[in-house]
Structures are given as structure tokens and as C-alpha cells.
Design a protein around this motif. Sequence first.
Motif, PDB file in Angstrom:
ATOM      1  N   THR A 235     -11.734  -8.042  -6.847  1.00 32.48           N
ATOM      2  CA  THR A 235     -10.624  -8.112  -7.800  1.00 32.48           C
ATOM      3  C   THR A 235     -11.057  -7.913  -9.234  1.00 32.48           C
ATOM      4  OG1 THR A 235     -10.896 -10.497  -7.935  1.00 32.48           O
ATOM      5  CG2 THR A 235      -9.351  -9.685  -6.287  1.00 32.48           C
ATOM      6  N   THR A 236     -12.403  -7.884  -9.500  1.00 24.83           N
ATOM      7  CA  THR A 236     -12.875  -7.705 -10.871  1.00 24.83           C
ATOM      8  C   THR A 236     -13.917  -6.596 -10.927  1.00 24.83           C
ATOM      9  OG1 THR A 236     -14.623  -9.347 -10.601  1.00 24.83           O
ATOM     10  CG2 THR A 236     -12.499 -10.152 -11.338  1.00 24.83           C
ATOM     11  N   ARG A 237     -14.124  -6.054 -12.171  1.00 27.62           N
ATOM     12  CA  ARG A 237     -15.138  -4.997 -12.354  1.00 27.62           C
ATOM     13  C   ARG A 237     -16.523  -5.535 -12.074  1.00 27.62           C
ATOM     14  NH1 ARG A 237     -15.576  -0.194 -15.400  1.00 27.62           N
ATOM     15  NH2 ARG A 237     -17.704   0.202 -16.139  1.00 27.62           N
ATOM     16  N   ALA A 238     -16.806  -6.773 -12.512  1.00 26.85           N
ATOM     17  CA  ALA A 238     -18.146  -7.336 -12.303  1.00 26.85           C
ATOM     18  C   ALA A 238     -18.466  -7.446 -10.825  1.00 26.85           C
ATOM     19  CB  ALA A 238     -18.221  -8.705 -12.967  1.00 26.85           C
ATOM     20  N   ALA A 239     -17.474  -7.867 -10.026  1.00 33.39           N
ATOM     21  CA  ALA A 239     -17.714  -7.960  -8.587  1.00 33.39           C
ATOM     22  C   ALA A 239     -17.950  -6.604  -7.979  1.00 33.39           C
ATOM     23  CB  ALA A 239     -16.534  -8.664  -7.921  1.00 33.39           C
ATOM     24  N   ALA A 240     -17.230  -5.569  -8.494  1.00 33.69           N
ATOM     25  CA  ALA A 240     -17.423  -4.217  -7.964  1.00 33.69           C
ATOM     26  C   ALA A 240     -18.811  -3.680  -8.292  1.00 33.69           C
ATOM     27  CB  ALA A 240     -16.348  -3.301  -8.542  1.00 33.69           C
TER      28      ALA A 240
ATOM     29  N   LEU B 174       0.841  -1.223   0.000  1.00 28.84           N
ATOM     30  CA  LEU B 174       0.000   0.000   0.000  1.00 28.84           C
ATOM     31  C   LEU B 174       0.858   1.248   0.000  1.00 28.84           C
ATOM     32  CD1 LEU B 174      -2.867  -1.062   2.448  1.00 28.84           C
ATOM     33  CD2 LEU B 174      -2.902  -1.022  -0.046  1.00 28.84           C
ATOM     34  N   ARG B 175       1.989   1.215   0.705  1.00 27.08           N
ATOM     35  CA  ARG B 175       2.861   2.393   0.756  1.00 27.08           C
ATOM     36  C   ARG B 175       3.495   2.667  -0.597  1.00 27.08           C
ATOM     37  NH1 ARG B 175       4.020   4.326   5.760  1.00 27.08           N
ATOM     38  NH2 ARG B 175       3.331   3.046   7.540  1.00 27.08           N
ATOM     39  N   ARG B 176       3.558   1.678  -1.465  1.00 27.97           N
ATOM     40  CA  ARG B 176       4.136   1.910  -2.787  1.00 27.97           C
ATOM     41  C   ARG B 176       3.091   2.432  -3.776  1.00 27.97           C
ATOM     42  NH1 ARG B 176       6.733  -3.005  -1.505  1.00 27.97           N
ATOM     43  NH2 ARG B 176       5.353  -4.222  -2.866  1.00 27.97           N
ATOM     44  N   GLY B 177       1.876   2.802  -3.307  1.00 29.63           N
ATOM     45  CA  GLY B 177       0.872   3.420  -4.170  1.00 29.63           C
ATOM     46  C   GLY B 177      -0.268   2.505  -4.539  1.00 29.63           C
ATOM     47  N   TYR B 178      -0.351   1.280  -4.007  1.00 27.03           N
ATOM     48  CA  TYR B 178      -1.446   0.377  -4.304  1.00 27.03           C
ATOM     49  C   TYR B 178      -2.550   0.543  -3.286  1.00 27.03           C
ATOM     50  CZ  TYR B 178       1.738  -1.921  -7.525  1.00 27.03           C
ATOM     51  OH  TYR B 178       2.596  -2.205  -8.541  1.00 27.03           O
ATOM     52  N   ALA B 179      -3.733   0.037  -3.579  1.00 27.03           N
ATOM     53  CA  ALA B 179      -4.887   0.137  -2.679  1.00 27.03           C
ATOM     54  C   ALA B 179      -5.636  -1.175  -2.718  1.00 27.03           C
ATOM     55  CB  ALA B 179      -5.817   1.294  -3.096  1.00 27.03           C
ATOM     56  N   VAL B 180      -6.402  -1.481  -1.633  1.00 24.19           N
ATOM     57  CA  VAL B 180      -7.223  -2.665  -1.511  1.00 24.19           C
ATOM     58  C   VAL B 180      -8.677  -2.244  -1.576  1.00 24.19           C
ATOM     59  CG1 VAL B 180      -7.843  -4.640  -0.100  1.00 24.19           C
ATOM     60  CG2 VAL B 180      -5.483  -3.823  -0.130  1.00 24.19           C
ATOM     61  N   VAL B 181      -9.451  -2.844  -2.491  1.00 26.60           N
ATOM     62  CA  VAL B 181     -10.877  -2.508  -2.663  1.00 26.60           C
ATOM     63  C   VAL B 181     -11.682  -3.663  -2.103  1.00 26.60           C
ATOM     64  CG1 VAL B 181     -12.693  -1.929  -4.304  1.00 26.60           C
ATOM     65  CG2 VAL B 181     -10.332  -1.183  -4.730  1.00 26.60           C
ATOM     66  N   ARG B 182     -12.610  -3.345  -1.205  1.00 33.56           N
ATOM     67  CA  ARG B 182     -13.493  -4.338  -0.601  1.00 33.56           C
ATOM     68  C   ARG B 182     -14.928  -3.966  -0.915  1.00 33.56           C
ATOM     69  NH1 ARG B 182      -9.487  -3.522   3.261  1.00 33.56           N
ATOM     70  NH2 ARG B 182      -8.352  -5.411   3.908  1.00 33.56           N
ATOM     71  N   GLY B 183     -15.713  -4.953  -1.240  1.00 34.69           N
ATOM     72  CA  GLY B 183     -17.130  -4.774  -1.482  1.00 34.69           C
ATOM     73  C   GLY B 183     -17.938  -5.669  -0.586  1.00 34.69           C
ATOM     74  N   ASP B 184     -18.765  -5.078   0.258  1.00 32.15           N
ATOM     75  CA  ASP B 184     -19.560  -5.826   1.243  1.00 32.15           C
ATOM     76  C   ASP B 184     -18.673  -6.688   2.128  1.00 32.15           C
ATOM     77  OD1 ASP B 184     -21.790  -4.713   0.079  1.00 32.15           O
ATOM     78  OD2 ASP B 184     -22.136  -6.446  -1.262  1.00 32.15           O
TER      79      ASP B 184
ATOM     80  N   GLY C  66     -20.239   5.146  -2.414  1.00 32.77           N
ATOM     81  CA  GLY C  66     -21.629   4.730  -2.541  1.00 32.77           C
ATOM     82  C   GLY C  66     -21.785   3.545  -3.451  1.00 32.77           C
ATOM     83  N   ALA C  67     -23.074   3.205  -3.722  1.00 33.27           N
ATOM     84  CA  ALA C  67     -23.386   2.042  -4.566  1.00 33.27           C
ATOM     85  C   ALA C  67     -22.994   2.308  -6.003  1.00 33.27           C
ATOM     86  CB  ALA C  67     -24.885   1.744  -4.491  1.00 33.27           C
ATOM     87  N   PRO C  68     -22.387   1.377  -6.705  1.00 28.60           N
ATOM     88  CA  PRO C  68     -21.985   1.579  -8.088  1.00 28.60           C
ATOM     89  C   PRO C  68     -23.162   1.815  -9.007  1.00 28.60           C
ATOM     90  CG  PRO C  68     -20.866  -0.312  -7.154  1.00 28.60           C
ATOM     91  CD  PRO C  68     -21.919   0.092  -6.181  1.00 28.60           C
TER      92      PRO C  68
END
Length: 524
Positions: free
Chosen positions: A478-483, A463-473, A501-503
Motif C-alpha cells: 500500500t506504500t512506495r516504501a513497501a514496494a 478491479l473492473r472499475r479500473g483499480y489494481a491490487v499490488v502484492r509484494g512477496d 522484476g525487483a524495484p
Amino acid sequence: MDLFEDTPAPAGNSPEYTVSELSGAVKRVIEGEFGLVRVRGEVGRVSRPASGHLYFDLKDDRSVIAAISWKGQVARMQVRPEEGMEVIATGRMTTFPGQSKYQLIVEDVAPAGAGALMAMLEKRRVALAGEGLFDAARKQPLPYLPQVIGVVTSPSGAVIRDILHRLRDRFPRHVLIWPVAVQGQDCAAQVAAAIRGFNAIAPGGPVPRPDVLIVARGGGSLEDLWGFNEEIVVRAAAASRIPLISAVGHETDTTLIDLAADRRAPTPTAAAEMAVPVRLDLVAAVDALGARLSRALAQGVSQRGQRLRDLARALPRPDTLLAGPAQRLDTAAGRLSGGLSLAVSRKRGSYERQAGRLSPVALAGLVVRRREALARRAEALEARLARRRDLWHSRHDKWASRLAPSLARLIAQAGMKITEQRRALQGFSARLDAAPAQRLAELARRLGALDRTRQTLGYDQTLRRGYAVVRGDGEVVTTRAAAEKASALEVQFHDGRLTLGAPAARSGGRKGGGSKPPEQGSLF
């Protein structure tokens, strides 16, 4: 103009061939003109490589032709060419362009008349006789009455019927038949295998082992019987541990197996007669011998009875034999009473003389003398004991004087050993005291290194190198469909988390023309 300048040769009407074209043309001409030929000549220089092909020469007094038989053709030959043998070879002519030579591909070989076969047979006979395969000393005697008879022959010919019929007439026996080809190219191999197979049967097994073997075949020409002249058959017959009878051909036919066999029969029927005796003759002979035995026993008993009676008449009567001993016994009995009385009186006188010597005074003197002797022996024994005691005391003092320095030396060595062991124990104790601290320090260093590795491999550093973790529910996306399916998204940076908010609401605002721009803080 230069006179030495190369000038092209004038072109002629003759066509130009390559080497391969010319070799092919010659090959076609020879194979076309000599498609099938029969050549008579003497065999020379026979070669049998590992490939199974056969290379040999056919020659006469002026020329030589190279001949080849391929592996399959060699297997079908009834007669194999041998050096010095005159044969008629059937085959076709061809060429071998690789060496610019012509050669004969031989499909079959036949001896050039009976003379050639007989010459080859005689040559083979002399060679095998030189090895001792025909010696009379190595031949085995036939059993008088075999229990099992092994027969090597064709099961469909008249030979086996003649043998079985003769055995049934003379003395029925158990017969084992090993079917073989008795003519042709497979004859020699099958006959040799049958002889070896009978010898390989173990005694006492499920299949009874024959006591005698019969190799039989009916009459025929020299070519028909040639399989029994092959070296493999002769060697198998000579090596047989079971006595073997050869019954090949008629009485005038002679093959090499006849010379190697233990017995030769002129016909298969004669072989059966050699194998077993006539049962009726044996029964008659046994009956005759039994009658002779009975007569001999009766005659012997009669002769011995007469001899006993003759000897009995020559012996004296029992009364006469006992008269003299009885008279001597009566005389000795009459003298016995007087002799006993005289012996008793003599013994009584001797006793009285001895009793007179055994008075109380004599007994007292004897006791005194024995007591004095006992006292002398006691004094001598006491003196010996004193000397023995002094000797042991001196030996004890000597050993005691030697024991003290040894004990002191042993005590000193034990003290030195105890001191060394005490120093070693102190060293071990010091190492034991320092071991826990060293072990704890080593474990602490390893734990620190593992913690640094954990921190380096952890996602916080990522994360310190510029990456981020996306969590849904609550689950990592890891995929657009899941998001798009998630009701809310949460983005984790190295310095905190951001909830979105909600996509569906965000994408629906973009479809209409009057949608407002996204609010500050939204990623969409």
C-alpha cells in the motif's frame, strides 16, 4: 431669512457632564464627607430577601433614610433591627446611581439605650406568651433523683465549677457538658443547638440520655444576657422533652428562657440544688423510716398477739365443744344395729315377692309376647322398605327419561366440536406442509441478495472499475516504501495478473547515463 430656522445656543463657560459622570461625582462627595457616621432613629419597613441582605429604613418625625446591611454584616450584628425599635446605626453614606437615591450602609446596630431593649424584650415576650410557650400547664416535673444531668454552659467559666462542686456535695451524679458561647452573636444559635442535641440522644445508646437539663450562665448586663432572650432559644427550651432548669444570671435577672423553662433557678448553684437532693438527708430519712418500720412491726405483732390471747380466753374449752357431738354419735351408733336388721328383713320380703312372680310359665309368656311384637315390627319395616323402594324406582325412571335427551344432545355437541377441530387440524397440517417450502424460498431469496451484496462489495468489482491490487512477496503493498523493499511485485487486474522484476534493478538502470529503455511490459 427664515425666522423659524434653528440657531445654535451660545456656548457658555459651564462644563457639560454625562449622567454617569454627575452621579459619580455626587457619590464621591457624599462618601468623602460621610465616611463614617452614627445615626439615631426608629427602624421601619424591615425586609429580609433570600440573598441574606437586610434592607430597612431609619426615620424620625420629619425624614427617612434608606439603610442596607450586607449578608456578612448582618451575621456579625449582636442585635438585629426590628420594626419600631429605636437604634443607633453605625455605617457610611453612599449613593445608588440606578435610582438617584442616597443610602446608609450599616455595619453595626445598637439599641438606643436600655429602654429600647426592654421595649423590644416586652414585645417579644407578649408575642411568645400568646403562642402558649410560657403556660404553666405545659411545664414538666423534675425527676426526684436523675441518673444523668446535662449542662449547657461555657466550659471555662466559674459556673460549671460551682455546679459540679454542688452536685458532688449533695449527691454525685453523671454529668454531660455541652460547651457553648454564653455571650455574643453565636450564643443563641449554640444554646438552641445544645438543647436540641441533648433531646436527640436516643435512650439506651452509647451516650447516656440526660434525665434533666441545666442551662446556666453567670450574671451580666442586659446586653450580655441578650442571647437567652432570642426566639430560637425560647422555642428550643419550650420544645424540650427533657425537663429543663434555667439558671441564667443572678436572682434579679430575668430572661425569656426563664419563662419557657420547666423550672427557674436564681443562680447556677441553686439549679444544682434543684436537680438532686442531699444524699446524707436521704440516708438519714431512710434510716429513720427503717427504724419506724421496725418499731411499727414489733408493735403490730405485740398487739395482735395480745388480741389473740384475749380472743382465746373468750372461746369455750375443746372438751365442752366435743361433748354434745360425741353423745349424739354414741346414740346414733346404738340405733344403727337395729336399723340395719330391720332394713335387711324388709329387703328380703320384697325379694321374695318378686321371686314368686318370676316363674317359668311367666317367662315363656313374656318371650312369646316379645316375639309377636318383633314380628309385627318386622312386617312394618318390610312394608316401609317396599314403599321406599317403589319411591326410588319412580325417581330413577324420571331421571332416566331426562337423561337420554341430555346424552344425545351432549353427543351431538361433541360431534360438532370434533368436526370443527378436525377442520382446524387439516388447516394446520396444510400450513405445516407449506411452511418448509416457503421458508426455503425465503432463505433462497435472502441468500441471493446477500450474494449480490457480496459481489458488489468484493474487490473484483473494484478491479473492473479500473483499480489494481499490488502484492509484494505475497503481501498487499500500500506504500512506495513497501514496494521498494519487495524483491518482486505482482499486479492484479480484473482480467489477470502481471509479475514485475525487483524495484532496485529497475531504479539502478536509470541512474547511469547509458541505461536502456524499459522493456515492453514493464511499468517503470
